[in-house]
Design a protein around this motif. Sequence first.
Motif, PDB file in Angstrom:
ATOM      1  N   SER A  69      39.258  42.952  46.654  1.00 42.15           N
ATOM      2  CA  SER A  69      40.456  42.137  46.920  1.00 42.15           C
ATOM      3  C   SER A  69      40.169  41.119  48.015  1.00 42.15           C
ATOM      4  O   SER A  69      40.589  39.961  47.930  1.00 42.15           O
ATOM      5  CB  SER A  69      41.612  43.029  47.361  1.00 42.15           C
ATOM      6  OG  SER A  69      41.920  43.966  46.365  1.00 42.15           O
ATOM      7  N   GLN A 105      46.951  42.149  43.896  1.00 40.22           N
ATOM      8  CA  GLN A 105      46.993  43.575  43.547  1.00 40.22           C
ATOM      9  C   GLN A 105      48.408  44.108  43.703  1.00 40.22           C
ATOM     10  O   GLN A 105      48.897  44.847  42.865  1.00 40.22           O
ATOM     11  CB  GLN A 105      46.031  44.328  44.480  1.00 40.22           C
ATOM     12  CG  GLN A 105      45.872  45.793  44.153  1.00 40.22           C
ATOM     13  CD  GLN A 105      44.694  46.405  44.916  1.00 40.22           C
ATOM     14  OE1 GLN A 105      44.062  45.737  45.733  1.00 40.22           O
ATOM     15  NE2 GLN A 105      44.406  47.651  44.637  1.00 40.22           N
ATOM     16  N   ASP A 187      43.876  40.591  40.327  1.00 38.00           N
ATOM     17  CA  ASP A 187      43.465  41.775  41.080  1.00 38.00           C
ATOM     18  C   ASP A 187      44.087  43.011  40.436  1.00 38.00           C
ATOM     19  O   ASP A 187      45.270  43.289  40.623  1.00 38.00           O
ATOM     20  CB  ASP A 187      43.894  41.634  42.543  1.00 38.00           C
ATOM     21  CG  ASP A 187      43.079  42.534  43.460  1.00 38.00           C
ATOM     22  OD1 ASP A 187      42.482  43.496  42.950  1.00 38.00           O
ATOM     23  OD2 ASP A 187      43.050  42.267  44.683  1.00 38.00           O
ATOM     24  N   GLU A 188      43.297  43.723  39.676  1.00 37.07           N
ATOM     25  CA  GLU A 188      43.716  44.947  38.983  1.00 37.07           C
ATOM     26  C   GLU A 188      44.975  44.757  38.129  1.00 37.07           C
ATOM     27  O   GLU A 188      45.998  45.399  38.366  1.00 37.07           O
ATOM     28  CB  GLU A 188      43.930  46.075  39.999  1.00 37.07           C
ATOM     29  CG  GLU A 188      42.656  46.395  40.751  1.00 37.07           C
ATOM     30  CD  GLU A 188      42.746  47.702  41.521  1.00 37.07           C
ATOM     31  OE1 GLU A 188      43.492  48.594  41.073  1.00 37.07           O
ATOM     32  OE2 GLU A 188      42.060  47.826  42.536  1.00 37.07           O
TER      33      GLU A 188
HETATM   34 MG    MG Z   1      41.869  45.823  46.029  1.00 32.19          MG
END
Ligand code: MG
Lengths: 288, 308
Positions: A69, A105, A187-188
């Motif tokens: 991240s 995220q 992010d994810e």
């Molecule tokens: Mg992360």
Amino acid sequence: MAARQAPTLAASDGITRSAAPDAETAPGPLAIRGMTIAYGEKPAVFSVDMSITPGSMTAIIGPNGAGKSTLLKAALGIVPALSGTVTVFGRPIGEMGRRIAYVPQRASVDWDFPARVQDVVAMGLYRELGLLGWMRPRDRERVRDCLERVHMAAFAGRQIGQLSGGQQQRVFLARALAQDADLYLLDEPFAGVDAATEAAIIGVLTALRDAGRTIVCVHHDLSTVSAYFDHVFMINVSRIAEGPVATTFTAANLQATYGGRLLAAQIRDLGLGDVPRPDAPCPAPLRS
Amino acid sequence: MSAEFVQLSLVPLLIGTLAAMACAVPGNFLVLRRQALMGDAISHVVLPGIVAAFLITGRVSTWPMMLGAAGAAVVAVVIIELIRRIGRVEPGAAMGVTFTAMFAGGVLLLEQSDTSAVHLDVEHALYGNLESLVWLAADGWASLGDRAALADLPPELLRMGMAAALVLALTALFWRPLKIATFDEGFARSQGIPVRLLGFGLVVVAAIAAVAAFDAVGSIIVIAMFICPPAAARLMTNSLERQLGWSMVFAALAAILGYVLAGYGPGWIGSPHAVSASGMIATISGLILALACLFGPARSRLSAPSEP
Ligand SMILES: [Mg+2]
Ligand SMILES: Nc1ncnc2c1ncn2[C@@H]1O[C@H](COP(=O)(O)OP(=O)(O)OP(=O)(O)O)[C@@H](O)[C@H]1O
């Protein structure tokens, strides 16, 4: 390493196609050189180089706290870097903001804000509409389309705080889609998302990639890396490996990235062969 | 009856309504940014600016005072930033220190200078003088078309009208970036929105509204209107555009109902004395907020389990 050219998609996916990028001459969508970032004493990211292939779909993988991240945020200029340079399509990031869409995220927004799902997605049109541009019917249509692509159209009128975590994540993905960017940093995006939605999202991202856009995703599920992505970037504070999945996503590199945290059996389950012993010569990369 | 209404009540009603709406509009953003007390703070911070403007021009006139107030707001924001950066303290503390210090400075300035000729006194500051803003030259609705009579309108009306128009125009112009920056600051930055500058501009606009309203109706209305109509409007809808509409309706409703009740209400219960219009307007806005808390359709979120 040429980007994988996938068959063209039906025209109804709502994506305009950009000209096929010329990997030889065109500046890469995202190039990072010698990036070091520290929050305190210890660097979270140390001397990382990254060179994203145009029109590729890249997974950034690494254990928790590896700096994934942080690397994305530094690439966007959200956290300051101690050293290193970032170029986006060959230019400094400040000039290229319009061409990047980022889904964090965990969005840090005011969840109690008087904004409905459709209002949040419409914020993705800000660069296009500017200060005073009216939302035309086709802009509303686009908002609706972006919501449909992440299976959230049924929630268009819901206040943003009144959604589950996975639903909220999808709304922010829809906002990124509305930005119509050339480089997507996610992010994810699959964290806390159910299987049907994961399939829908990967479909959306693949369609974007096939239309010439570049996708970079922080990804945790090692079992789907080969199926979803064509490139992989492995990081654990320093860069471990970067390249096409077929040649880079190897047992040796995974072992180096995750260290003892990833059991040999788990790596075997990925179909990548046995973990090399440290003293053994590196085996030829295995195809998944 | 109509001649008396136009003479005595029309102008105060208009000024009260304009003042209430001018404060309520930026109040929407202040409340959402958890800066609701900024209205209160501004009325403290601008005092040295107003006094300084008075000392320089020697008159009580709105435009120099507004410039002084806006200047004081700028100084305040700069000082807050400096304290935050250098002292490394949380923003709330930096604000508190700055606002009280500047208010104290304003009081000192006021005491040291000869301002006895003007009514920059406490009563005026709190309640304003809404009831005294009468239009004696009028003798009925026809006066609205009479140049000579129009020239005799209290100048506060034009000032308040212009301030309200300015506040509305600026809010409309920067509506979209303000909305995005208030909701998601990180995203706003990534879209090239100058977040800090915008937040600063919002404070300045709020200061303009506060100073203009302060002059006509006193600080009670300013504080009440920055907070009550937007907070009540938030309970009516989940859309910011509609919230703005509701807040303006509530502000106007409070101003009109409050003025009428203050003037005639005591008579209905047999009391010969009218009560302060400003105080009544603030009370009504509080009542509207209470009703919205009880019956507002978008209030369910308050009790709903909050998503992290
Ligand atoms: Mg992360
Ligand atoms: N705001 C912060 N302040 C201090 N340290 C931080 C901050 N954010 C991250 N870190 C530290 O930096 C390191 C990298 O964090 P980062 O969030 O980039 O990890 P990550 O690879 O994204 O992990 P995850 O898989 O859990 O999301 C971690 O050791 C973390 O503790």
